[in-house]
Design a protein around this motif. Structure first.
Motif, mmCIF file in Angstrom:
data_model
loop_
_atom_site.group_PDB
_atom_site.id
_atom_site.type_symbol
_atom_site.label_atom_id
_atom_site.label_comp_id
_atom_site.label_asym_id
_atom_site.label_seq_id
_atom_site.Cartn_x
_atom_site.Cartn_y
_atom_site.Cartn_z
ATOM 1 N N LYS A 151 -8.246 -3.529 3.272
ATOM 2 C CA LYS A 151 -8.479 -4.358 2.081
ATOM 3 C C LYS A 151 -7.308 -5.303 1.833
ATOM 4 N N GLU A 185 -3.560 -1.989 -9.033
ATOM 5 C CA GLU A 185 -4.609 -1.940 -8.008
ATOM 6 C C GLU A 185 -5.315 -3.280 -7.827
ATOM 7 N N ALA A 193 -3.454 4.634 -1.985
ATOM 8 C CA ALA A 193 -4.279 5.419 -1.063
ATOM 9 C C ALA A 193 -4.019 6.899 -1.286
ATOM 10 N N ILE A 217 0.859 -1.178 0.000
ATOM 11 C CA ILE A 217 0.000 0.000 0.000
ATOM 12 C C ILE A 217 0.895 1.228 0.000
ATOM 13 N N SER A 271 -8.091 7.202 4.166
ATOM 14 C CA SER A 271 -7.909 6.447 2.920
ATOM 15 C C SER A 271 -6.872 5.342 3.109
ATOM 16 N N LYS A 329 -7.422 1.172 2.655
ATOM 17 C CA LYS A 329 -6.627 0.335 1.748
ATOM 18 C C LYS A 329 -5.863 -0.748 2.519
ATOM 19 N N PHE A 357 -2.298 -1.594 -3.347
ATOM 20 C CA PHE A 357 -3.360 -0.587 -3.401
ATOM 21 C C PHE A 357 -2.755 0.813 -3.314
#
Length: 283
Positions: free
Chosen positions: A250, A230, A237, A215, A243, A247, A235
């Motif tokens: 996730k 992505e 952010a 991330i 944010s 991420k 990910f």
């Protein structure tokens, strides 16, 4: 002594001037591997008005090589836009010892999130700390390991205390043995690099080689963002703790399913493959 070429690192800049002189005397070409471009604005931000001299030297240094090897498209673009370089520029990324990382066994100690690197202001580890506080609201046992040292260490410790997450974040300081770092990485679920200033972000590739989704932040001066696909190997952010927390959450939940894609992506950066590209550039 005799040589065919010199490949001189672009920073610090002064070595490029003496290397250029040596190449002129020998009648041989000078190459320069360029990891990052600061540019006039960042030089001013870094040391104030005196930064104009740093910017001038950086721009002059970029004129020394016959060919520049940029470690990323991001760095190549900044060489063109910020330093107005008209030299031939070839992009060859940094490499990792993929097979060596592959041999390292996971640590017995488990964690959810890991960061390793210098604890500097632009690395934004305060955002990571705040995001852990947000995640803790839904996951009381969230565990984050921060490996590295730097001027922000005490500030980060105070912040974690104020946010009541001292038990959730473990500051390990600098670990000299890289295999130990890889071992701890392999026992985590996600790697976080919230830096806004990276010329490449080799640690992100190392984390992927350990099977971790990465991330990082979507910022114009962060080249690491270009390494991320992505929801495949990581990910992106925005530059705020909310944010970043979303991420990270996730990534933790998708860690197992993303492991294979992360490792396969990192495999592309094995030094054996990068050296072939370097050889072609030198020829």
């Amino acid at each position: 002594e005799d040589f065919d070429i010199i490949d001189c690192c672009g920073f610090p800049y002064f070595s490029l001037f003496s290397a250029k002189l040596a190449c002129i005397i020998k009648g041989k070409p000078l190459y320069s591997t360029w990891h990052e471009v600061w540019g006039k604005e960042y030089w001013k931000q870094y040391i104030g008005k005196k930064g104009i001299f740093g910017a001038w030297i950086e721009k002059l240094a970029s004129k020394m090589p016959n060919k520049i090897i940029a470690v990323s498209e991001h760095t190549k673009n900044k060489l063109r836009s910020d330093l107005k370089s008209k030299k031939e520029i070839v992009v060859i990324p940094n490499g990792i010892n993929f097979e060596e990382i592959k041999k390292v066994k996971p640590s017995k100690e488990k964690s959810d999130i890991i960061y390793t690197g210098r604890l500097l202001d632009y690395k934004n580890i305060d955002l990571l700390t705040k995001s852990v506080s947000i995640i803790k609201k839904s996951n009381q046992n969230i565990k984050c390991i921060i490996i590295g040292d730097g001027p922000e260490l005490n500030n980060l410790k105070h912040l974690s205390k104020n946010l009541n997450i001292e038990k959730n974040i473990s500051f390990r300081g600098f670990i000299e043995n890289t295999d130990e770092v890889y071992s701890i990485m392999k026992s985590s679920k996600a790697f976080v690099l919230p830096s806004t200033r990276e010329g490449f972000g080799i640690v992100a590739i190392e984390a992927m080689a350990c099977g971790l989704p990465v991330i990082t932040v979507n910022h114009k001066d962060n080249a690491t963002k270009d390494l991320i696909q992505e929801a495949k190997n990581g990910f992106l952010a925005e530059l705020n703790e909310k944010s970043l927390a979303e991420k990270i959450d996730k990534a933790i939940k998708s860690s197992k399913s993303m492991k294979s894609a992360c490792i396969n992506e990192a495999r592309k950066y094995d030094w054996n493959k990068i050296m072939v590209k370097l050889g072609e550039a030198y020829r």
